[in-house]
Scaffold this active site. Sequence first.
Site, PDB file in Angstrom:
ATOM      1  N   CYS A  37    -110.751  92.951 -33.907  1.00 48.75           N
ATOM      2  CA  CYS A  37    -110.406  94.280 -33.386  1.00 48.75           C
ATOM      3  C   CYS A  37    -109.247  94.892 -34.168  1.00 48.75           C
ATOM      4  CB  CYS A  37    -110.027  94.212 -31.917  1.00 48.75           C
ATOM      5  SG  CYS A  37    -111.310  93.527 -30.880  1.00 48.75           S
ATOM      6  N   ASP A  39    -106.073  93.921 -34.080  1.00 46.38           N
ATOM      7  CA  ASP A  39    -104.749  93.734 -33.477  1.00 46.38           C
ATOM      8  C   ASP A  39    -104.650  92.361 -32.821  1.00 46.38           C
ATOM      9  OD1 ASP A  39    -103.826  96.710 -33.265  1.00 46.38           O
ATOM     10  OD2 ASP A  39    -105.709  96.701 -32.145  1.00 46.38           O
ATOM     11  N   CYS A  64    -101.649  97.485 -36.826  1.00 42.20           N
ATOM     12  CA  CYS A  64    -101.155  98.661 -37.525  1.00 42.20           C
ATOM     13  C   CYS A  64     -99.670  98.861 -37.217  1.00 42.20           C
ATOM     14  CB  CYS A  64    -101.966  99.885 -37.128  1.00 42.20           C
ATOM     15  SG  CYS A  64    -101.788 100.316 -35.398  1.00 42.20           S
ATOM     16  N   CYS A 107    -102.321 100.450 -28.584  1.00 44.13           N
ATOM     17  CA  CYS A 107    -101.298  99.521 -29.084  1.00 44.13           C
ATOM     18  C   CYS A 107    -100.275  99.231 -27.994  1.00 44.13           C
ATOM     19  CB  CYS A 107    -100.565 100.112 -30.290  1.00 44.13           C
ATOM     20  SG  CYS A 107    -101.638 100.436 -31.691  1.00 44.13           S
TER      21      CYS A 107
END
Lengths: 137, 405
Positions: A37, A39, A64, A107
């Site tokens: 994915c 992350d 990211c 996130c």
Amino acid sequence: MAYSQKVLDHYNNPRNVGSLDKSDPNVGTGMVGAPECGDVMKLQVKVNPQTGIIEDAKFKTFGCGSAIASSSLATEMLKGKTVEEALAIKNTELVNELSLPPVKVHCSILAEDAIKAAIADYKRKQAAREAVVAQAQ
Amino acid sequence: MLKFPIYMDYHATTPMDPRVLDAMMPYFTEKFGNAASRNHSFGWEAEEAVEKARKQVADLIGATPKEIIFTSGATESNNLAIKGVAEMYAERGNHIITAATEHKATLDTCKRLEKHGYRVTYLPVQPTGLIDLDQLRQAITDKTILISIMYANNEIGVVQNIREIGRLAKEKGVLFHTDAVQAVGKIPVNVIQDNIDLLSLSGHKIYGPKGVGALYVRRKNPRVQLTAQMDGGGHERGMRSGTLNVPGIVGLGEACAICQKEMPEESARLRELRDRLKDRLLANLDEVYINGTMESRLPHNLNMSFAFVEGESLLMGINDVAVSSGSACTSATLEPSYVLKALGAGDDLAHSSIRFGLGRFTTEEEVDYVANKVIEVVKKLRELSPLYEMYKEGVDLSKVQWTTH
């Protein structure tokens, strides 16, 4: 995509990078996300069992810039909080502090999940230890 | 002296060569005629310029000038080729073969045709990025009217075995279209030797202007016919109506002429620089993977995955260098590159990929700067990466129970 100054700051100078001893009963480890994915966050807290206060927090993140910033900020927020206060941290606080755009909200959710996972792990360890102590008595 | 930011994304677009701009300039102002004006010198002058450009384009790909149709770019060329053939040859069959790693201009055109009753086979690619010719052969049926396979891939630079694909198509009596946007002007392309029936190319990928491209349409053995996709004045042998973009076409022609003249030298220089970049990265970093084969590849392309590092965060760290990533976080859809996924390398490596596209104005100094910067940032991000830590501890990441979200 333009990053906010705060995201850039955490990306360039991430706070509390590192690892705590997973086997320490006072350390809770949360690992959330998946490589496919894009992350993965590992967040750890070290709790003083007498006071219930988080004395240290560390993270490592594959993801990211916004994911790195979210987890870096989360470790800053955790330090000095009690376990219960930490559980009350909401992803929206991270979104606001870092000015995350809508596509990066996930996130912050991941960071909140990481906090909850780390504390759950700490509580599990404490409960196991108490059970051992109780059995010994 | 290095100038920042450094541009290393030549597959996305290229700056215009100053010589191209010089050739175009008069056609914006004093030589402004409409190439379709047959009864005065303004029109003749424009027409002459267009015909010169048509020959320059044709020469670069081994075609004749009459086989070149000017368009607004390769997206239009692909649409015109695929839809035009599908419509014109509908009575002969309704089956089209293409590949999973094609550009969206091809894939989405095919998807639209599927809604109109056409059947499309999307061939998978091998881990090298190349299609399997046996699979292609088996996919051809008596209903197949068109094979559309790109010459070189825009992400991984892999060059398909076009000559063999063309031969197979010819043998089976199926038309062969190739999106050659990334290949034309960079490596030798010859429509006769390669058995190509239709070929798309674009100006801005070869140091020409944006908004202009061409479609090669074979006139002999066989004579390919197309149904026009836009109605109007019947320009370009009735295949593409619309007043010709004379300055753009002049620029495209000049860009082709320069490529033809300088290709041998330029491609050798870029191959050397690309290999220098690749070798530096491989020598200084562990767990780096090259996406797609190096055996059959554009000389100026490098696509690498830096395991345990997410692509967008890597781009953030090298923000004075313009490159692109297959990471989901850099795309609007939050999906990692479908091209890298098609190679079967796993989504995690797609998230960790960077595409380097070198070009005419890339210098050795720039390559060295980029190599050093990437090495520095990858090392820094790996310090931050829980995956790298686990890898170093000997954990098999494929066996970990992840909490997918």
